[in-house]
Design a protein around this motif. Structure first.
Motif, PDB file in Angstrom:
ATOM      1  N   UNK A   1      -9.163-102.380  29.444  1.00 33.79           N
ATOM      2  CA  UNK A   1      -9.266-100.938  29.224  1.00 33.79           C
ATOM      3  C   UNK A   1     -10.753-100.617  29.207  1.00 33.79           C
ATOM      4  N   UNK A   2     -11.202 -99.860  30.179  1.00 36.32           N
ATOM      5  CA  UNK A   2     -12.640 -99.677  30.407  1.00 36.32           C
ATOM      6  C   UNK A   2     -13.296 -98.835  29.326  1.00 36.32           C
ATOM      7  N   UNK A   3     -12.596 -97.822  28.853  1.00 32.06           N
ATOM      8  CA  UNK A   3     -13.214 -96.908  27.886  1.00 32.06           C
ATOM      9  C   UNK A   3     -12.163 -96.382  26.923  1.00 32.06           C
ATOM     10  N   UNK A   4     -12.621 -95.874  25.801  1.00 33.00           N
ATOM     11  CA  UNK A   4     -11.780 -95.060  24.932  1.00 33.00           C
ATOM     12  C   UNK A   4     -12.233 -93.618  25.094  1.00 33.00           C
ATOM     13  N   UNK A   5     -11.442 -92.679  24.576  1.00 33.86           N
ATOM     14  CA  UNK A   5     -11.705 -91.262  24.833  1.00 33.86           C
ATOM     15  C   UNK A   5     -11.734 -90.473  23.541  1.00 33.86           C
ATOM     16  N   UNK A   6     -12.705 -89.592  23.437  1.00 33.75           N
ATOM     17  CA  UNK A   6     -12.781 -88.629  22.351  1.00 33.75           C
ATOM     18  C   UNK A   6     -12.965 -87.242  22.955  1.00 33.75           C
ATOM     19  N   UNK A   7     -12.471 -86.217  22.249  1.00 37.03           N
ATOM     20  CA  UNK A   7     -12.594 -84.832  22.716  1.00 37.03           C
ATOM     21  C   UNK A   7     -13.297 -84.015  21.640  1.00 37.03           C
ATOM     22  N   UNK A   8     -14.328 -83.281  22.042  1.00 37.97           N
ATOM     23  CA  UNK A   8     -15.114 -82.502  21.082  1.00 37.97           C
ATOM     24  C   UNK A   8     -14.362 -81.259  20.626  1.00 37.97           C
ATOM     25  N   UNK A   9     -14.319 -81.057  19.296  1.00 39.67           N
ATOM     26  CA  UNK A   9     -13.716 -79.843  18.743  1.00 39.67           C
ATOM     27  C   UNK A   9     -14.662 -78.651  18.823  1.00 39.67           C
ATOM     28  N   UNK A  10     -15.977 -78.934  18.830  1.00 40.16           N
ATOM     29  CA  UNK A  10     -16.985 -77.877  18.898  1.00 40.16           C
ATOM     30  C   UNK A  10     -18.178 -78.406  19.674  1.00 40.16           C
ATOM     31  N   UNK A  11     -19.154 -77.562  19.929  1.00 40.50           N
ATOM     32  CA  UNK A  11     -20.361 -77.989  20.638  1.00 40.50           C
ATOM     33  C   UNK A  11     -21.094 -79.041  19.803  1.00 40.50           C
ATOM     34  N   UNK A  12     -21.467 -80.160  20.444  1.00 35.57           N
ATOM     35  CA  UNK A  12     -22.119 -81.267  19.751  1.00 35.57           C
ATOM     36  C   UNK A  12     -23.267 -81.800  20.588  1.00 35.57           C
ATOM     37  N   UNK A  13     -24.034 -82.712  19.985  1.00 33.21           N
ATOM     38  CA  UNK A  13     -25.109 -83.385  20.710  1.00 33.21           C
ATOM     39  C   UNK A  13     -25.156 -84.842  20.286  1.00 33.21           C
ATOM     40  N   UNK A  14     -25.271 -85.716  21.288  1.00 35.33           N
ATOM     41  CA  UNK A  14     -25.372 -87.156  21.038  1.00 35.33           C
ATOM     42  C   UNK A  14     -26.510 -87.717  21.875  1.00 35.33           C
ATOM     43  N   UNK A  15     -27.528 -88.228  21.212  1.00 37.75           N
ATOM     44  CA  UNK A  15     -28.630 -88.861  21.925  1.00 37.75           C
ATOM     45  C   UNK A  15     -29.301 -87.965  22.934  1.00 37.75           C
TER      46      UNK A  15
ATOM     47  N   UNK B   1     -27.820 -85.627  24.645  1.00 40.00           N
ATOM     48  CA  UNK B   1     -26.830 -85.095  25.582  1.00 40.00           C
ATOM     49  C   UNK B   1     -25.989 -84.030  24.881  1.00 40.00           C
ATOM     50  N   UNK B   2     -25.898 -82.867  25.460  1.00 35.05           N
ATOM     51  CA  UNK B   2     -25.091 -81.800  24.892  1.00 35.05           C
ATOM     52  C   UNK B   2     -23.655 -81.915  25.373  1.00 35.05           C
ATOM     53  N   UNK B   3     -22.736 -81.772  24.443  1.00 34.34           N
ATOM     54  CA  UNK B   3     -21.303 -81.852  24.741  1.00 34.34           C
ATOM     55  C   UNK B   3     -20.672 -80.560  24.242  1.00 34.34           C
ATOM     56  N   UNK B   4     -20.050 -79.809  25.134  1.00 36.74           N
ATOM     57  CA  UNK B   4     -19.419 -78.549  24.757  1.00 36.74           C
ATOM     58  C   UNK B   4     -18.032 -78.791  24.187  1.00 36.74           C
ATOM     59  N   UNK B   5     -17.552 -77.831  23.405  1.00 39.89           N
ATOM     60  CA  UNK B   5     -16.199 -77.918  22.844  1.00 39.89           C
ATOM     61  C   UNK B   5     -15.195 -78.134  23.970  1.00 39.89           C
ATOM     62  N   UNK B   6     -14.306 -79.097  23.773  1.00 43.61           N
ATOM     63  CA  UNK B   6     -13.288 -79.401  24.774  1.00 43.61           C
ATOM     64  C   UNK B   6     -13.700 -80.468  25.765  1.00 43.61           C
ATOM     65  N   UNK B   7     -14.998 -80.803  25.814  1.00 43.04           N
ATOM     66  CA  UNK B   7     -15.434 -81.858  26.729  1.00 43.04           C
ATOM     67  C   UNK B   7     -15.171 -83.232  26.129  1.00 43.04           C
TER      68      UNK B   7
END
Length: 427
Positions: free
Chosen positions: A289-303, A305-311
């Protein structure tokens, strides 16, 4: 759009090659536009993976898109939050080390029988052999001791369901998920699933009426008085039948590839800590299994990188496991990495992350140890003539082409079950 489609095709059909190319160009973290998933952050950076694993604004079950249409919304792997925690609490006792050890003898006997049936000199798929062995153990684990006809009937229903279609696109593209009758891939899958669900429901009813086996997961749950409702319990059993044996068989197929490619490692891989290390190193190089998956509930930032809600955020085991800073000479098969008791933390996660760690990890590891050690002790395997292993997708799993095609050159004299000792399996 063309780049998005190309990314999606390569991600789906050739993920190892695609991820190698991306990390060479972009490092351990990067964002991709992928069909079906949309804009996604892929990362193998252990610091970011650690942050993602515990982030309160990332959902896990919500991201299981490919399997939701088959399993629904009530499986442990598709639930989130308090519902997931409660379901996990109910199921966890059935996977205790003591309960798991009870299935060693069954697995050894089934493996020996399989070796005898395969004969000598005839090419066979190691994955298929391991899958059939593991399925027998899984049926016994779930339903307890049954007569041979009942066991074969359950196994046949599982096989029919898993063989409903071969093209992984059916799982990932909604427009292919149309019931056009029993001859259509999706229609066949739904009918086979429903037949299997009906059989599981019948077994649950037998246990509720006190007519079921006194052993197995169902018996343990009914004895504890903590069973989910019949529909939810059926879904959990269905999930375990789908993945409880298939994922481990794919991992064993890769382990056999690496052991056959490295005779010096195979010579040490008696039932011991070294065999466990070899399995874990194989899962590092080739996570099924290459990856696991998470879904953002709101706009976030990791390192940065901006992640919008739903991404989606995709902690990627394949990328993490080939991080040279954590695993020097990361492309080499070196089981010794796992002999020193080192905890690689969030740089190594073949069984998932944090609270979503696979509940069946102890069962899967023990099954792999038992089956592989029995094959190593009682058969002499080598690659089939002309066979060259390469990664290929089998629905949600990445496994060696053909399931690792091998031949058995010798059947060793049968040794006692006690000699195939598995006491050093880490629980």
């Amino acid at each position: 759009m063309l780049a998005k489609l190309s990314n999606g095709y390569r991600w789906l059909m050739h993920p190892y090659e695609f991820l190698d190319a991306q990390t060479r160009r972009r490092g351990l973290s990067f964002q991709l536009d992928l069909p079906m998933l949309g804009r996604s952050l892929v990362t193998g950076d252990p610091a970011l993976v650690r942050e993602i694993a515990v982030h309160p604004d990332l959902d896990s079950g919500r991201g299981i898109v490919a399997l939701r249409a088959i399993l629904g919304d009530r499986s442990l792997i598709t639930l989130d939050g308090q519902e997931h925690r409660e379901r996990r609490r109910v199921l966890a006792p059935a996977f205790s080390p003591r309960a798991i050890q009870d299935y060693d003898a069954i697995t050894i006997d089934k493996t020996r029988a399989a070796i005898g049936e395969l004969g000598q000199g005839r090419p066979f798929s190691f994955y298929q052999a391991a899958r059939r062995i593991s399925l027998t153990a899984m049926v016994r684990f779930l339903f307890g001791e049954q007569d041979a006809a009942s066991t074969r009937g359950l196994e046949a229903l599982v096989e029919e369901f898993l063989q409903s279609f071969r093209n992984p696109l059916v799982l990932y593209l909604k427009f292919l998920q149309v019931d056009l009758g029993a001859a259509s891939p999706w229609g066949r899958a739904l009918r086979n699933r429903d037949r299997l669900r009906a059989r599981i429901l019948a077994e649950i009813a037998r246990h509720r009426e006190g007519r079921g086996s006194p052993t197995g997961l169902l018996a343990a749950l009914f004895a504890s008085g903590a069973t989910p409702g019949d529909d939810d319990l059926t879904t959990e059993v269905l999930t375990l039948l789908m993945f409880g044996h298939d994922t481990g068989a794919a991992a064993m197929a890769w382990a056999m590839v690496h052991l056959l490619q490295h005779p010096e490692a195979r010579a040490q891989a008696a039932p011991s800590a070294y065999l466990e290390a070899a399995i874990r190193e194989s899962m590092r190089l080739c996570p099924v299994v290459v990856n696991v998956t998470r879904v953002a509930r709101r706009d976030l930032e990791f390192g940065g990188f901006r992640v919008s809600a739903g991404e989606r955020v995709l902690p990627c085991a394949y990328v993490a496991h080939r991080n040279e800073e954590v695993f020097p000479d990361a492309g080499r098969f070196l089981p010794e990495r796992f002999l020193q008791g080192r905890n690689y933390g969030h740089a190594y996660f073949p069984f998932g992350l944090g609270a979503r760690l696979c509940l069946g990890e102890p069962f899967a590891m023990r099954q792999m140890m038992v089956i592989l050690s029995t094959f190593l002790a009682e058969a002499s395997l080598e690659f089939a003539p002309g066979y060259q292993p390469r990664p290929e997708r089998n629905l949600v799993l990445i496994m060696p082409s053909g399931g690792t095609l091998v031949v058995n050159r010798r059947i060793a004299p049968v040794i006692s079950t006690a000699a195939v000792s598995h006491e050093r399996v880490r629980q």
